[in-house]
Design a protein around this motif. Structure first.
Motif, mmCIF file in Angstrom:
data_model
loop_
_atom_site.group_PDB
_atom_site.id
_atom_site.type_symbol
_atom_site.label_atom_id
_atom_site.label_comp_id
_atom_site.label_asym_id
_atom_site.label_seq_id
_atom_site.Cartn_x
_atom_site.Cartn_y
_atom_site.Cartn_z
ATOM 1 N N VAL A 229 0.847 -1.188 0.000
ATOM 2 C CA VAL A 229 0.000 0.000 0.000
ATOM 3 C C VAL A 229 0.889 1.248 0.000
ATOM 4 O O VAL A 229 1.988 1.250 0.557
ATOM 5 C CB VAL A 229 -0.956 0.031 1.210
ATOM 6 C CG1 VAL A 229 -1.872 -1.170 1.205
ATOM 7 C CG2 VAL A 229 -0.186 0.137 2.516
ATOM 8 N N ARG A 230 0.406 2.270 -0.650
ATOM 9 C CA ARG A 230 1.131 3.537 -0.728
ATOM 10 C C ARG A 230 0.132 4.686 -0.667
ATOM 11 O O ARG A 230 -0.944 4.618 -1.276
ATOM 12 C CB ARG A 230 1.937 3.634 -2.029
ATOM 13 C CG ARG A 230 3.153 2.727 -2.092
ATOM 14 C CD ARG A 230 4.245 3.239 -1.158
ATOM 15 N NE ARG A 230 5.463 2.437 -1.247
ATOM 16 C CZ ARG A 230 5.773 1.445 -0.429
ATOM 17 N NH1 ARG A 230 4.924 1.096 0.524
ATOM 18 N NH2 ARG A 230 6.901 0.794 -0.563
ATOM 19 N N PHE A 267 -4.816 6.402 -2.143
ATOM 20 C CA PHE A 267 -3.919 5.352 -1.669
ATOM 21 C C PHE A 267 -4.040 4.156 -2.608
ATOM 22 O O PHE A 267 -5.089 3.913 -3.208
ATOM 23 C CB PHE A 267 -4.190 4.956 -0.210
ATOM 24 C CG PHE A 267 -5.550 4.377 0.065
ATOM 25 C CD1 PHE A 267 -5.820 3.029 -0.144
ATOM 26 C CD2 PHE A 267 -6.569 5.186 0.554
ATOM 27 C CE1 PHE A 267 -7.068 2.490 0.123
ATOM 28 C CE2 PHE A 267 -7.824 4.659 0.832
ATOM 29 C CZ PHE A 267 -8.076 3.311 0.615
ATOM 30 N N VAL A 269 -3.706 0.057 -3.395
ATOM 31 C CA VAL A 269 -3.786 -1.298 -2.868
ATOM 32 C C VAL A 269 -3.501 -2.243 -4.033
ATOM 33 O O VAL A 269 -4.210 -2.219 -5.040
ATOM 34 C CB VAL A 269 -5.168 -1.598 -2.263
ATOM 35 C CG1 VAL A 269 -5.251 -3.058 -1.828
ATOM 36 C CG2 VAL A 269 -5.452 -0.671 -1.086
ATOM 37 N N ASP A 270 -2.437 -3.018 -3.899
ATOM 38 C CA ASP A 270 -2.029 -3.933 -4.972
ATOM 39 C C ASP A 270 -1.811 -3.197 -6.295
ATOM 40 O O ASP A 270 -2.144 -3.700 -7.365
ATOM 41 C CB ASP A 270 -3.062 -5.050 -5.144
ATOM 42 C CG ASP A 270 -2.482 -6.243 -5.902
ATOM 43 O OD1 ASP A 270 -1.252 -6.413 -5.886
ATOM 44 O OD2 ASP A 270 -3.264 -6.966 -6.547
ATOM 45 N N GLY A 274 -7.161 2.407 -4.335
ATOM 46 C CA GLY A 274 -8.119 1.740 -3.454
ATOM 47 C C GLY A 274 -9.043 2.700 -2.736
ATOM 48 O O GLY A 274 -10.038 2.285 -2.140
ATOM 49 N N VAL A 296 -5.223 -5.817 4.658
ATOM 50 C CA VAL A 296 -4.961 -4.565 3.949
ATOM 51 C C VAL A 296 -5.261 -3.379 4.861
ATOM 52 O O VAL A 296 -4.516 -2.382 4.879
ATOM 53 C CB VAL A 296 -5.794 -4.483 2.657
ATOM 54 C CG1 VAL A 296 -5.652 -3.101 2.009
ATOM 55 C CG2 VAL A 296 -5.357 -5.567 1.682
ATOM 56 N N GLU A 299 -2.394 -2.939 7.083
ATOM 57 C CA GLU A 299 -1.257 -2.359 6.361
ATOM 58 C C GLU A 299 -1.465 -0.864 6.150
ATOM 59 O O GLU A 299 -0.531 -0.060 6.286
ATOM 60 C CB GLU A 299 -1.080 -3.077 5.022
ATOM 61 C CG GLU A 299 0.236 -2.761 4.328
ATOM 62 C CD GLU A 299 0.428 -3.539 3.035
ATOM 63 O OE1 GLU A 299 1.450 -3.312 2.379
ATOM 64 O OE2 GLU A 299 -0.457 -4.356 2.683
ATOM 65 N N LEU A 300 -2.685 -0.454 5.817
ATOM 66 C CA LEU A 300 -3.000 0.965 5.664
ATOM 67 C C LEU A 300 -2.809 1.720 6.975
ATOM 68 O O LEU A 300 -2.301 2.844 6.992
ATOM 69 C CB LEU A 300 -4.428 1.143 5.158
ATOM 70 C CG LEU A 300 -4.676 0.910 3.671
ATOM 71 C CD1 LEU A 300 -6.175 0.854 3.382
ATOM 72 C CD2 LEU A 300 -4.026 2.019 2.842
ATOM 73 N N GLU A 303 0.960 2.143 7.513
ATOM 74 C CA GLU A 303 1.516 3.141 6.598
ATOM 75 C C GLU A 303 0.971 4.521 6.925
ATOM 76 O O GLU A 303 1.677 5.535 6.801
ATOM 77 C CB GLU A 303 1.198 2.756 5.151
ATOM 78 C CG GLU A 303 1.903 3.595 4.088
ATOM 79 C CD GLU A 303 3.399 3.335 3.993
ATOM 80 O OE1 GLU A 303 4.052 3.976 3.153
ATOM 81 O OE2 GLU A 303 3.921 2.498 4.768
#
Length: 330
Positions: A229-230, A267, A269-270, A274, A296, A299-300, A303
């Motif tokens: 995730v970014r 953001f 996701v994969d 997302g 996920v 993970e969010l 991050e």
């Protein structure tokens, strides 16, 4: 080569999300040291770029800046000689830095009947101008300083740089891509003949039959490569780099992310969008476009905590908005 800088803090977040160890001071030092500058570049919009790149990219963007200036202010500057305006603005800026209002007022002395806003913005389009620190530093607003780029950098702009150089730099970051993708990212037009005449480029064909170009030695990522995730900032290059944004999001999601000239923070996701996010008053609001697995979400959250720490938020919190359940992933 360049990161979008219309929102002052966006380049910092864009670099933070991509680099293993990056601080706000890292970019601030480059701005103060003149290795990085802020000014009008791709699509005629504000970007931060390496000084070594600015001197050749900025001349390529002049045609775009001329076109956008004429579209925005041509009608209200009919009585203004554009060449004289550029020369007079250059003279006023020689050896000093002025804010846009200060330069505007000086130009009004020559054209008192002209639209004041048009004069200030026209000068920015006609001349290679950079906005010097503290402009461009994290969290800093205020009046925008105008400095002649040649004087700030101590060197002239490159004369007639080849467009092919820009195409190669784009493909190095975003290829494989179509001609329309390169044009959307840069703002330039009529690049089909340019790219077709570059024999070294590798060609692919996507599922819709469009020709995609890439550098000859650029590897293709495997489909199963992990994509963590970014958090992407306003106007992130990854979102605006393609005419076909279905690579990143559905058409329905694009309507929420790309509103008018704005491109909101998202953001990933994969590797695809997302949802959207916002950081305000110590609260990171995360709004998924569809329900996400618990892993996920975790993970969010991790991050997101890193993002708040980078932004200097003390004791921040994450607010989860309900998923926009009507937005599908395909």
């Amino acid at each position: 080569m360049a990161v979008q800088g219309q929102e002052v803090d966006a380049p910092y977040i864009g670099l933070w999300t991509r680099l293993a160890s990056f601080t706000q001071d890292d970019l601030a030092a480059l701005l103060h040291g003149k290795q990085v500058v802020r000014g009008s570049l791709l699509r005629g919009t504000q970007h931060l770029a390496l000084a070594d790149d600015y001197v050749w990219v900025r001349p390529l963007m002049q045609v775009i800046l001329n076109r956008t200036r004429q579209a925005a202010f041509g009608r209200v500057t009919r009585g203004v000689d554009v060449e004289e305006l550029g020369a007079l603005a250059r003279g006023h800026l020689a050896g000093r830095t002025l804010t846009r209002p200060q330069l505007r007022d000086l130009l009004l002395e020559r054209w008192p009947e002209a639209d004041p806003t048009a004069l200030g913005f026209s000068a920015q389009a006609l001349l290679p101008i950079v906005h010097t620190p503290p402009n461009g530093l994290w969290g800093r607003g205020g009046a925008t300083p105008f400095t002649l780029a040649e004087e700030w950098l101590g060197r002239p702009m490159e004369c007639s740089p080849p467009i092919e150089r820009l195409v190669v730099r784009y493909l190095a970051a975003f290829g494989p891509a179509s001609v329309m993708d390169v044009q959307m990212w840069s703002g330039l037009t009529r690049l089909r003949a340019v790219m077709e005449a570059m024999p070294s480029l590798r060609k692919y064909q996507d599922s819709a039959g469009r020709v995609l170009y890439d550098l000859p030695d650029a590897p293709l990522a495997a489909e199963d490569v992990p994509a963590p995730v970014r958090f992407l900032p306003w106007f992130d290059n990854l979102v605006v780099a393609f005419a076909d944004r279905t690579r990143m999001m559905t058409a329905e999601q694009r309507k929420a992310v790309c509103v008018g000239a704005a491109v909101y923070p998202t953001f990933l996701v994969d590797g695809t969008v997302g949802g959207m996010w916002d950081l305000k008053d110590g609260v990171l609001t995360v709004e998924p476009f569809h329900p996400l697995p618990d892993a996920v979400m975790a993970e969010l959250a991790s991050e997101g905590a890193r993002l708040m720490a980078f932004a200097g938020v003390q004791e921040g919190e994450i607010a989860w908005s309900p998923p926009r359940s009507s937005m599908t992933t395909s």
